[in-house]
Design a protein around this motif. Structure first.
Motif, short mmCIF file in Angstrom:
data_model
loop_
_atom_site.label_atom_id
_atom_site.label_comp_id
_atom_site.label_asym_id
_atom_site.label_seq_id
_atom_site.Cartn_x
_atom_site.Cartn_y
_atom_site.Cartn_z
N GLN A 314 0.85 -1.19 0.00
CA GLN A 314 0.00 0.00 0.00
C GLN A 314 0.88 1.24 0.00
OE1 GLN A 314 -2.55 -0.44 3.41
NE2 GLN A 314 -4.03 -1.69 2.30
N ILE A 315 0.55 2.16 -0.89
CA ILE A 315 1.34 3.38 -1.06
C ILE A 315 0.46 4.59 -0.77
CG2 ILE A 315 2.72 4.76 -2.66
CD1 ILE A 315 3.30 2.15 -4.17
N THR A 316 0.93 5.45 0.09
CA THR A 316 0.20 6.67 0.42
C THR A 316 1.15 7.86 0.37
OG1 THR A 316 0.60 6.35 2.79
CG2 THR A 316 -1.46 5.47 1.88
N VAL A 317 0.58 9.03 0.13
CA VAL A 317 1.34 10.29 0.19
C VAL A 317 0.60 11.24 1.11
CG1 VAL A 317 2.40 10.04 -2.09
CG2 VAL A 317 0.18 11.11 -1.90
N ARG A 318 1.34 12.07 1.77
CA ARG A 318 0.75 12.97 2.76
C ARG A 318 -0.23 13.95 2.13
NH1 ARG A 318 5.02 16.36 6.03
NH2 ARG A 318 5.31 17.14 3.91
N GLU A 319 0.04 14.36 0.90
CA GLU A 319 -0.83 15.35 0.25
C GLU A 319 -2.16 14.76 -0.20
OE1 GLU A 319 3.27 16.57 0.32
OE2 GLU A 319 2.29 14.77 -0.48
N LEU A 320 -2.26 13.43 -0.24
CA LEU A 320 -3.50 12.77 -0.66
C LEU A 320 -3.92 11.79 0.43
CD1 LEU A 320 -2.43 12.01 -4.34
CD2 LEU A 320 -3.92 13.86 -3.57
N PRO A 321 -4.42 12.30 1.55
CA PRO A 321 -4.70 11.41 2.70
C PRO A 321 -5.83 10.42 2.43
CG PRO A 321 -5.53 13.61 3.11
CD PRO A 321 -4.75 13.70 1.84
N GLN A 322 -6.70 10.71 1.47
CA GLN A 322 -7.83 9.84 1.21
C GLN A 322 -7.54 8.77 0.16
OE1 GLN A 322 -10.38 10.21 3.20
NE2 GLN A 322 -9.45 12.04 4.11
N ARG A 323 -6.38 8.82 -0.46
CA ARG A 323 -6.05 7.87 -1.53
C ARG A 323 -5.04 6.86 -1.04
NH1 ARG A 323 -6.89 9.33 -6.91
NH2 ARG A 323 -6.08 7.23 -7.29
N VAL A 324 -5.30 5.61 -1.39
CA VAL A 324 -4.36 4.53 -1.12
C VAL A 324 -4.09 3.83 -2.45
CG1 VAL A 324 -3.92 2.38 0.10
CG2 VAL A 324 -5.18 4.22 1.24
N PHE A 325 -2.85 3.85 -2.88
CA PHE A 325 -2.46 3.24 -4.15
C PHE A 325 -1.86 1.86 -3.88
CE2 PHE A 325 -2.19 7.81 -4.48
CZ PHE A 325 -2.83 8.09 -5.68
N THR A 326 -2.02 1.00 -4.84
CA THR A 326 -1.47 -0.36 -4.74
C THR A 326 -0.27 -0.49 -5.65
OG1 THR A 326 -3.64 -1.27 -4.22
CG2 THR A 326 -1.95 -2.82 -4.97
N GLY A 327 0.86 -0.89 -5.09
CA GLY A 327 2.08 -1.11 -5.86
C GLY A 327 2.48 -2.57 -5.83
N LYS A 328 3.25 -2.99 -6.80
CA LYS A 328 3.72 -4.36 -6.88
C LYS A 328 5.23 -4.37 -7.02
CE LYS A 328 3.02 -6.67 -10.67
NZ LYS A 328 2.36 -7.42 -11.76
N VAL A 329 5.87 -5.22 -6.25
CA VAL A 329 7.33 -5.34 -6.32
C VAL A 329 7.69 -5.99 -7.66
CG1 VAL A 329 9.38 -6.36 -5.29
CG2 VAL A 329 7.53 -5.53 -3.82
N VAL A 330 8.48 -5.28 -8.46
CA VAL A 330 8.85 -5.79 -9.79
C VAL A 330 10.32 -6.20 -9.86
CG1 VAL A 330 7.03 -4.56 -11.02
CG2 VAL A 330 9.20 -3.40 -10.56
N ARG A 331 11.16 -5.59 -9.05
CA ARG A 331 12.58 -5.94 -9.11
C ARG A 331 13.31 -5.35 -7.91
NH1 ARG A 331 11.54 -2.20 -12.85
NH2 ARG A 331 11.24 -3.83 -14.43
N SER A 332 14.52 -5.84 -7.70
CA SER A 332 15.39 -5.29 -6.67
C SER A 332 16.82 -5.33 -7.19
CB SER A 332 15.28 -6.06 -5.35
OG SER A 332 15.82 -7.36 -5.50
#
Length: 448
Positions: A314-332
């Protein structure tokens, strides 16, 4: 009568002796009884006195050995949530350079504009390139004309060779007939020699014609190669001429525009700007694709083995408190940074509405199942000094020993211990400077 009943001196002495014997016997029994009762008292009282003295010694010792509250480290849960800082970057971002030298005629896109792949961004007026294209085209025409001329020469040489071979055949037949006539005496030898000379001349003509054909064939190959080179040069200049139109390499957003109309553009990819305002470096635009973004996260070494490719976060940013984005690990990076002891991990997140922007600071929350979770102790149990981070352990012989440990995540009031403990230790809950190495203490289990 008195004399009859008065005892004799001997009788009195015997009576006195018997009385003395009876008196000695009573004292002995008294002494024996006293000793017996004293023994009984000793048997009953001495153990109690010993116990009392031991108890008093134990109380005295307990009053001199300090008591300390001890705790046992507990194992953290396998499932945990980890929140780490991340940096949002564009999945595809590039700087557009000029490939054609000239003056900027016009630009069509500015910062913030969304452009599609192949869209015209700017036009460059490049007369030098135009002249090079015309010259290359003329060279192509000339090379093709040379090829045509050499082919015509080859065709003429082939025709000459056929004519020379025909003349050679006639000359040979004439010479052979004149030789027969000479043998018959019908004609003089001189006439036969003339026919032979004519035959030899035609033979030389055939050889010359063959050599001419070979030369013309070589000339054709050279002319054809020259034509190919001229055509390649023309195509190259044509491509350079097409670079007068600067287009978007992919769909995205213009994040930088570095040129204005009339500025002199230099072809290349690293020319720097000068003090002259009429010149510019070759960087025209910067474009970034926003539909898909990357989030770079530095994962601590202790958690690096728990993250797998394809895992979501789950990815969130302080400027968008109501939005939660979904990220997927693609590489390291598959390598631990020796400076920070972290693993660079990259997540991909969809951003079709362009809500997220490159350069944003984000919080990335992972749900991790740890196969070997660390121990957890109160932060008050840690001692940080010149020897590093340590905990005070009460050993089996009730002495203090400082053990060096490695600290993992900090939960505020508790911290994770990733190495240095086995889980069976008795830790001093709140060590002080008085609990020195080797000090005897009285451990007291802390109650919750």
């Amino acid at each position: 009568m008195d004399s009859q009943h008065r005892p004799s001196p001997d009788s009195e002495q015997q009576t006195t002796s018997r009385k003395q014997k009876r008196g000695i016997g009573g004292i002995g029994w008294a002494v024996i009884g006293a000793v017996f009762f004293a023994s009984l008292l000793a048997i009953g009282i001495l153990p109690r006195l010993n116990q009392k003295s031991e108890l008093q010694a134990a109380v005295k010792e307990a009053s001199t050995v300090p008591s300390v509250n001890v705790i046992t480290p507990r194992r953290a849960t396998g499932a945990t949530k980890v929140e780490l800082p991340g940096n949002v970057v564009a999945l595809n971002q590039t700087t557009i350079y000029a490939r054609s030298t000239g003056y900027l005629r016009r630009w069509y896109a500015d910062i913030g504009d969304r452009v599609r792949a192949g869209q015209l961004l700017a036009e460059i007026d490049s007369p030098d390139t135009d002249q090079q294209v015309l010259q290359a085209k003329a060279e192509v025409v000339q090379a093709q004309a040379n090829v045509s001329q050499t082919r015509a020469n080859l065709a003429k040489s082939v025709s000459d060779l056929k004519q020379a071979r025909a003349n050679l055949l006639i000359a040979r037949q004439s010479w052979e007939r004149w030789q027969l006539l000479v043998k018959q005496g019908a004609v003089p030898q001189q006439d036969a020699d003339t026919k032979y000379a004519t035959y030899q001349a035609n033979l030389a003509s055939v050889e010359a014609a063959q050599n001419t054909i070979n030369s013309d064939s070589a000339n054709i190959n050279a002319a054809q190669a020259n034509a190919y080179a001229s055509q390649a040069n023309f195509q190259r200049n044509t491509v350079l001429q097409s670079y007068k139109k600067v287009t978007a390499p992919f769909a995205g957003v213009i994040t930088a525009r570095n040129v204005n109309t009339g500025v002199l553009i230099s072809a290349g990819n690293g020319n720097t700007s000068t003090s002259n305002t009429n010149t510019s470096n070759s960087s025209l635009y910067t474009i970034a694709a926003y539909d898909n973004l990357k989030v770079n996260v530095s994962v601590p070494q202790s958690l690096s083995q728990s993250l797998q490719t394809g895992q979501t976060a789950q990815i969130t940013v302080r400027e968008l408190p109501q939005r939660v984005f979904t990220g997927k690990v693609v590489r390291s990076s598959n390598a631990i940074d020796p400076t920070t002891r972290t693993l660079l991990t990259q997540l991909e997140v969809h951003n079709s509405d362009a809500t997220l922007r490159p350069g944003m600071y984000a919080n990335v929350r992972f749900a991790i199942n740890r196969t070997n979770p660390p121990f957890v102790v109160p932060d008050s149990a840690l001692v940080v000094n010149g020897g590093g981070t340590q905990v005070a352990i009460v050993t089996k012989d009730k002495t203090v020993h400082y053990q060096k440990v490695a600290v993992g995540r900090d939960y505020g009031t508790e911290v994770e211990i990733t190495s240095g403990l086995t889980g069976n230790e008795s830790l001093i809950a709140t060590p002080t400077v008085d609990e020195t190495e080797g000090l005897r203490v009285q451990p007291v289990a802390e109650t919750k």
